[in-house]
Design an enzyme around this catalytic site. Structure first.
Site, mmCIF file in Angstrom:
data_model
loop_
_atom_site.group_PDB
_atom_site.id
_atom_site.type_symbol
_atom_site.label_atom_id
_atom_site.label_comp_id
_atom_site.label_asym_id
_atom_site.label_seq_id
_atom_site.Cartn_x
_atom_site.Cartn_y
_atom_site.Cartn_z
ATOM 1 N N SER A 157 -5.928 -2.601 -7.151
ATOM 2 C CA SER A 157 -7.167 -3.029 -6.563
ATOM 3 C C SER A 157 -7.939 -1.780 -6.771
ATOM 4 O O SER A 157 -7.527 -0.705 -6.939
ATOM 5 C CB SER A 157 -6.846 -2.905 -4.814
ATOM 6 O OG SER A 157 -8.251 -3.168 -4.171
ATOM 7 N N TYR A 172 -3.887 -0.164 3.157
ATOM 8 C CA TYR A 172 -4.314 -0.887 2.168
ATOM 9 C C TYR A 172 -4.364 -0.218 0.881
ATOM 10 O O TYR A 172 -3.752 -0.221 -0.286
ATOM 11 C CB TYR A 172 -5.221 -2.017 2.173
ATOM 12 C CG TYR A 172 -5.461 -2.973 1.147
ATOM 13 C CD1 TYR A 172 -4.789 -4.071 0.991
ATOM 14 C CD2 TYR A 172 -6.690 -2.558 0.193
ATOM 15 C CE1 TYR A 172 -4.893 -4.908 -0.027
ATOM 16 C CE2 TYR A 172 -7.061 -3.569 -0.908
ATOM 17 C CZ TYR A 172 -6.022 -4.568 -0.905
ATOM 18 O OH TYR A 172 -6.180 -5.395 -2.074
ATOM 19 N N LYS A 176 -2.048 -0.008 -2.714
ATOM 20 C CA LYS A 176 -2.711 -0.224 -3.882
ATOM 21 C C LYS A 176 -2.708 0.858 -5.139
ATOM 22 O O LYS A 176 -2.481 0.840 -6.232
ATOM 23 C CB LYS A 176 -3.840 -0.679 -4.097
ATOM 24 C CG LYS A 176 -3.887 -2.522 -3.340
ATOM 25 C CD LYS A 176 -2.917 -3.203 -4.049
ATOM 26 C CE LYS A 176 -3.201 -4.689 -3.647
ATOM 27 N NZ LYS A 176 -2.233 -5.664 -4.447
#
Length: 261
Positions: A157, A172, A176
């Site tokens: 990401s 998150y 990633k």
């Protein structure tokens, strides 16, 4: 030592993007980005296994096979556990004798601040987004090494590179970023028998929870819109094909210019 594809110096450039005769596995491909990847591979002539957990894509897979004339299989695999990934890989080997391309795409969104997220929630995010990639790499890497060739692409990401604001998504971002760095490390470790790369999407319109939440960032994307999942097809196809035969350890950011700001 890695060797170049046999036809890389003589093939027409468009032929370098062909996956004809290659067998591909896309983990987490029932819908959204994953299904767009599977579609691209099938349209490029590759046989595809689509793995899923909840949404059964069998009917879509049948239609894709009819439209492209390649094999498109579906297989239910829970990527959150090592035993189910191992069993799933064994089933994959029953379908394909050789495996050329694997995409580790399964993942989950998470939008909560650290102080609102007990450690067990962080562990869940890491398990789904990071540990699942390691599991896929571990079991598929053994096959790649035995074959003497392989190609692993992971979905990271842009959050692996930047810190999203004003939303607080530290867990998150960490998950990633770990995927991105894992791929770079594997690219060096497995250079003799496999290529390893990652793709880092920006804000894309998908059917994952939170799509409406993402729309507030449209004005901040230089293109002034969210990406569409089919716009990722070329990126994954490039990394999956001989067009990128000398590319490994790369993280390709596809974000409409967001990370330029």
């Amino acid at each position: 030592m890695s060797t170049p594809p046999a036809n890389v110096t003589t093939a027409h450039v468009l032929d370098l993007f062909s996956l004809k005769g290659k067998n591909c596995v896309v983990f987490g491909a029932a819908k959204g980005i994953g299904f767009s990847i599977a579609t691209a591979f099938a349209q490029a002539g590759g046989n595809v296994i689509i793995t899923y957990l909840t949404t059964d894509p069998t009917e879509k897979a049948k239609k894709l096979a009819e439209e492209t004339g390649v094999q498109v299989h579906t297989l239910k695999i829970d990527i959150s556990r090592s035993d189910t990934v191992e069993a799933g890989v064994e089933e994959i080997q029953k379908i394909f004798k050789e495996i050329h391309v694997v995409v580790a795409n399964a993942g989950m969104p998470f939008r909560r601040s650290v102080l609102d997220s007990p450690p067990h929630e962080f562990e869940k995010v890491m398990n789904i987004n990071t540990n699942s990639v390691y599991r896929v790499a571990y079991y598929m890497g053994k096959i790649f090494k035995k074959q003497g060739f392989g190609n692993l692409i992971a979905t990271a990401s842009m959050s692996a590179t930047i810190v999203n604001a004003p939303q607080h998504i530290a867990a998150y971002c960490a998950s990633k970023a770990a995927v991105r760095q894992l791929c770079k490390a594997l690219a060096v470790e497995w250079a003799e028998f496999a290529r390893i790369n990652s793709v880092s999407p920006g804000y894309f319109a998908t059917d994952m929870p939170g799509y409406e939440f993402l729309k507030q960032w449209e004005p901040y994307v230089p293109f002034k819109r969210l990406g569409l999942t089919p716009e990722l097809r070329g990126t994954y196809l490039y990394l999956a094909s001989n067009a990128s035969s000398f590319v490994t350890g790369l993280d390709l950011i596809v974000d409409g210019g967001y990370t330029c700001l």
